[in-house]
Scaffold this active site. Structure first.
Site, PDB file in Angstrom:
ATOM      1  N   GLU A 317      80.841 -31.643  46.697  1.00 32.71           N
ATOM      2  CA  GLU A 317      80.356 -32.693  45.810  1.00 32.71           C
ATOM      3  C   GLU A 317      81.529 -33.593  45.471  1.00 32.71           C
ATOM      4  O   GLU A 317      82.690 -33.161  45.469  1.00 32.71           O
ATOM      5  CB  GLU A 317      79.739 -32.075  44.553  1.00 32.71           C
ATOM      6  CG  GLU A 317      79.521 -33.004  43.371  1.00 32.71           C
ATOM      7  CD  GLU A 317      78.543 -34.136  43.609  1.00 32.71           C
ATOM      8  OE1 GLU A 317      78.663 -34.789  44.661  1.00 32.71           O
ATOM      9  OE2 GLU A 317      77.678 -34.403  42.745  1.00 32.71           O
ATOM     10  N   GLN A 318      81.235 -34.864  45.203  1.00 34.56           N
ATOM     11  CA  GLN A 318      82.270 -35.833  44.855  1.00 34.56           C
ATOM     12  C   GLN A 318      82.382 -35.904  43.328  1.00 34.56           C
ATOM     13  O   GLN A 318      81.457 -36.371  42.666  1.00 34.56           O
ATOM     14  CB  GLN A 318      81.924 -37.196  45.460  1.00 34.56           C
ATOM     15  CG  GLN A 318      81.934 -37.176  46.988  1.00 34.56           C
ATOM     16  CD  GLN A 318      81.156 -38.318  47.630  1.00 34.56           C
ATOM     17  OE1 GLN A 318      80.175 -38.783  47.075  1.00 34.56           O
ATOM     18  NE2 GLN A 318      81.600 -38.751  48.795  1.00 34.56           N
ATOM     19  N   TYR A 516      75.807 -36.256  42.089  1.00 31.80           N
ATOM     20  CA  TYR A 516      74.560 -35.878  42.779  1.00 31.80           C
ATOM     21  C   TYR A 516      74.644 -36.058  44.293  1.00 31.80           C
ATOM     22  O   TYR A 516      73.628 -36.274  44.947  1.00 31.80           O
ATOM     23  CB  TYR A 516      73.354 -36.643  42.223  1.00 31.80           C
ATOM     24  CG  TYR A 516      73.277 -36.691  40.718  1.00 31.80           C
ATOM     25  CD1 TYR A 516      73.533 -35.557  39.941  1.00 31.80           C
ATOM     26  CD2 TYR A 516      72.960 -37.876  40.062  1.00 31.80           C
ATOM     27  CE1 TYR A 516      73.484 -35.607  38.562  1.00 31.80           C
ATOM     28  CE2 TYR A 516      72.901 -37.932  38.672  1.00 31.80           C
ATOM     29  CZ  TYR A 516      73.162 -36.803  37.927  1.00 31.80           C
ATOM     30  OH  TYR A 516      73.114 -36.853  36.552  1.00 31.80           O
ATOM     31  N   HIS A 517      75.849 -35.918  44.843  1.00 30.59           N
ATOM     32  CA  HIS A 517      76.035 -35.989  46.294  1.00 30.59           C
ATOM     33  C   HIS A 517      76.339 -34.593  46.836  1.00 30.59           C
ATOM     34  O   HIS A 517      77.381 -34.345  47.414  1.00 30.59           O
ATOM     35  CB  HIS A 517      77.169 -36.954  46.646  1.00 30.59           C
ATOM     36  CG  HIS A 517      76.881 -38.373  46.268  1.00 30.59           C
ATOM     37  ND1 HIS A 517      77.836 -39.360  46.339  1.00 30.59           N
ATOM     38  CD2 HIS A 517      75.758 -38.969  45.809  1.00 30.59           C
ATOM     39  CE1 HIS A 517      77.291 -40.512  45.938  1.00 30.59           C
ATOM     40  NE2 HIS A 517      76.043 -40.288  45.606  1.00 30.59           N
ATOM     41  N   TYR A 518      75.422 -33.681  46.633  1.00 34.92           N
ATOM     42  CA  TYR A 518      75.620 -32.292  47.033  1.00 34.92           C
ATOM     43  C   TYR A 518      75.376 -32.117  48.534  1.00 34.92           C
ATOM     44  O   TYR A 518      74.435 -32.686  49.084  1.00 34.92           O
ATOM     45  CB  TYR A 518      74.655 -31.375  46.281  1.00 34.92           C
ATOM     46  CG  TYR A 518      74.504 -31.661  44.814  1.00 34.92           C
ATOM     47  CD1 TYR A 518      75.570 -31.492  43.941  1.00 34.92           C
ATOM     48  CD2 TYR A 518      73.287 -32.095  44.281  1.00 34.92           C
ATOM     49  CE1 TYR A 518      75.435 -31.749  42.588  1.00 34.92           C
ATOM     50  CE2 TYR A 518      73.130 -32.342  42.930  1.00 34.92           C
ATOM     51  CZ  TYR A 518      74.203 -32.177  42.081  1.00 34.92           C
ATOM     52  OH  TYR A 518      74.063 -32.426  40.743  1.00 34.92           O
TER      53      TYR A 518
END
Length: 588
Positions: A317-318, A516-518
């Protein structure tokens, strides 16, 4: 004495006969209707001779989900899985219980019902890097045609540069409304040396007001793009409120699923394949509950080991932060500013402030001083014309999970003024978390540990990213709109000089935010690579008739956002599945 393999084969064939006599028999079963699952259901069901079952644990979302400005309003409802991470042992002092709220859509259309609708593909180097690390066939030259295929870009000023598609299922538009300060964001970027451009083209190191997956001002997600167009197909069954408990596997071959529907258990059988598109958390959870995962974990819960694979590891994640907030003297999307006439304008014309993509009005990619590949930026910067204070604590405060001290100190005092936020983050973090199971009960949430900044390199990049926010905020372009740093310090960071490297590191670790970049929990790569779960055709290693197709297969997070790349994964997966099917028919 009969050969044991012969006995097992006979038993399996008998099982297939039983399945064939059962009414719940399909060629393909797809678990999950998000960005990838919806695409695969659409494409496979084009063959009228193929029976497809699409199972979705959630339901249809209400019409209010169509408003792009409020993507997180559904995050506190049953349309989100409402997972929570384990408490961090090292950071996140400003969050309740040091935990992150996870946003993952539980609805027909998956997470596309509550994402930010941003159209960001990533850098071509991302995909070449996938291929270099064993994901053969996923280099830029191979995936770019799929990006063009999915896209229906309605703005010719972008299409003419040759990097965009028209006529695809995913409608992409330029947002019809931007707050006046959007001009300030873009000009501020120019003042610090970054041009206006198209970051979905080349070079990526530019800023722009983002395009979005919207049509006539309203959300355009997987539901509208891929599910609605095929609702009438007689060979496609779509079942909502269908919570899959387990993949049915015999002799290392997947032949169906067990699922719950309105309190009752059912089984459905797949003659060809089971395709798991349940998302970055539920795909690994389902695999582990079915006996596919780390041997140590499975044995801990007395689960029969079908395949010993590193399912759930490589979680990426970022990391961002919600602490970089500024005051402004201009229109923002505060509770007082968004009034009834704006709702009327949205409903009648599909225009106005409600078409804003969650308040995100400028996106750009920049390079830190540690990046030696300038054409592959290592920082992304988002400017939002709102903050956690803008809705007076009704939604964002809870979605971000900030504790009482943080709320009272740096947000609540500013609920009556206009505020904006800079959300920066490292695009290619080196930290890795994991997803696992808590028990054998399918209703138990997965165990999620993001492990933000477990690799100290990520924090160095984040400090540089926050400096970009400060540089942009202090430009002449931003001063024109009255932008100023709020006169408070983040709790726990007051002993550092304000905006020093030490303070910025404290801010980032005290108030971390998941963007929310999983991805990455069912890693794709070479079959010989012990860190991978699926091969480049997305087949689960060591198990026949089973694939995973969603963001969990990404070997590395991309320099961008994940919705559009996950659509691409769905399109490419569908082509590979159909290729295998036609090959089998040809050789029968």
């Amino acid at each position: 004495m009969l050969d044991i393999k012969y006995i097992l084969l006979v038993l399996f064939l008998q099982l297939c006969i039983i399945c064939a006599e059962h009414k719940n028999v399909f060629d393909y079963i797809i678990v999950g209707s998000g960005s990838a699952g919806s695409v695969i259901a659409n494409r496979l069901s084009k063959l009228l001779s193929v029976k497809v079952l699409l199972l979705e644990a959630g339901e249809m979302v209400p019409l209010t989900s169509q408003v792009p400005l409020f993507p997180l309003n559904l995050a506190l409802t049953k349309y989100n899985w409402n997972f929570t991470s384990v408490p961090s042992k090292t950071i996140a002092q400003g969050l309740i219980n040091r935990q992150y709220k996870i946003v993952a859509g539980k609805a027909l259309g998956g997470t596309t019902v509550l994402n930010y609708n941003l159209f960001v593909r990533g850098n071509k180097r991302d995909y070449d890097n996938w291929a270099e690390h064993g994901a053969t066939g996923w280099d830029w030259d191979n995936v770019f045609p799929y990006f063009l295929k999915i896209e229906d870009n309605r703005d010719y000023s972008y299409v003419r540069n040759g990097y965009h598609g028209v006529g695809g299922n995913v409608v992409v538009n330029t947002v019809p409304f931007h707050a006046p300060i959007t001009e300030g964001y873009v000009k501020a970027a120019e003042e610090i040396g970054y041009d206006f451009g198209d970051f979905n083209a080349e070079p990526q190191t530019v800023f722009q007001p983002p395009q979005g997956t919207i049509n006539k001002g309203a959300r355009w997600g997987a539901l509208q793009a891929y599910i609605y167009p095929v609702r009438g197909r007689r060979n496609l069954w779509i079942l909502t409120s269908a919570f899959v408990h387990k993949i049915l596997i015999h002799n290392k071959r997947a032949y169906g699923v067990k699922f719950e529907h309105h309190g009752k258990l059912y089984e459905a059988y797949a003659k060809e394949e089971v395709i798991v598109s349940a998302g970055v958390f539920n795909s690994p959870k389902l695999l582990m509950l079915s006996g596919i995962g780390p041997k140590r974990t499975l044995e801990k819960f007395d689960i029969h080991v079908v395949a010993d694979l590193p399912v759930g590891s490589n979680f990426q994640e970022q990391p961002s932060t919600i602490g970089m907030t500024f005051g402004a003297k201009t229109f923002t999307y505060s509770a007082e500013r968004v009034t009834v006439p704006y709702y009327n304008e949205f409903l009648v014309n599909g225009t106005g402030p409600l078409t804003s993509l969650g308040g995100v009005e400028a996106v750009g990619f920049v390079n830190s001083k540690f990046n030696d590949e300038p054409d592959w930026p290592d920082i992304e910067v988002l400017w939002l014309t709102l903050s956690a204070a803008s809705d007076k604590g009704t939604v964002l405060r809870h979605a971000f999970n900030v504790n009482e001290e943080v709320w009272k100190t740096i947000f609540e005092p500013f609920t009556s003024i206009d505020t904006i936020t800079c959300l920066p983050y490292p695009t290619r973090p080196k930290s890795r978390g994991f997803v696992s199971i808590r028990s054998t009960d399918p209703h138990d949430d997965p165990l999620i540990d993001l492990k933000f900044y477990s690799n100290s390199y990520d924090l160095k990049i984040q400090v540089e990213a926050l400096k970009y926010c400060l540089r942009m905020a202090s430009t002449k372009a931003m001063r024109k709109f009255g932008v100023y740093p709020l006169p408070v310090s983040v709790p726990g960071c007051k002993h550092y000089k304000r905006f020093s490297d030490e303070y910025l590191a404290c801010l980032a670790t005290t108030l971390p935010f998941t963007i929310y970049h999983y991805c990455g929990t069912c890693k794709m790569g070479s079959d010989a690579d012990p860190t991978t779960v699926v091969d480049p055709t997305l087949k689960v290693k060591g198990v026949e008739g089973l694939r995973v197709a969603d963001a969990s297969i990404m070997p590395f997070v991309v320099t961008g956002h994940l919705n559009i790349p996950t659509y691409m994964i769905g399109e490419k997966a569908a082509d590979m599945i159909l290729h295998d099917l036609l090959h089998r028919y040809k050789h029968k």
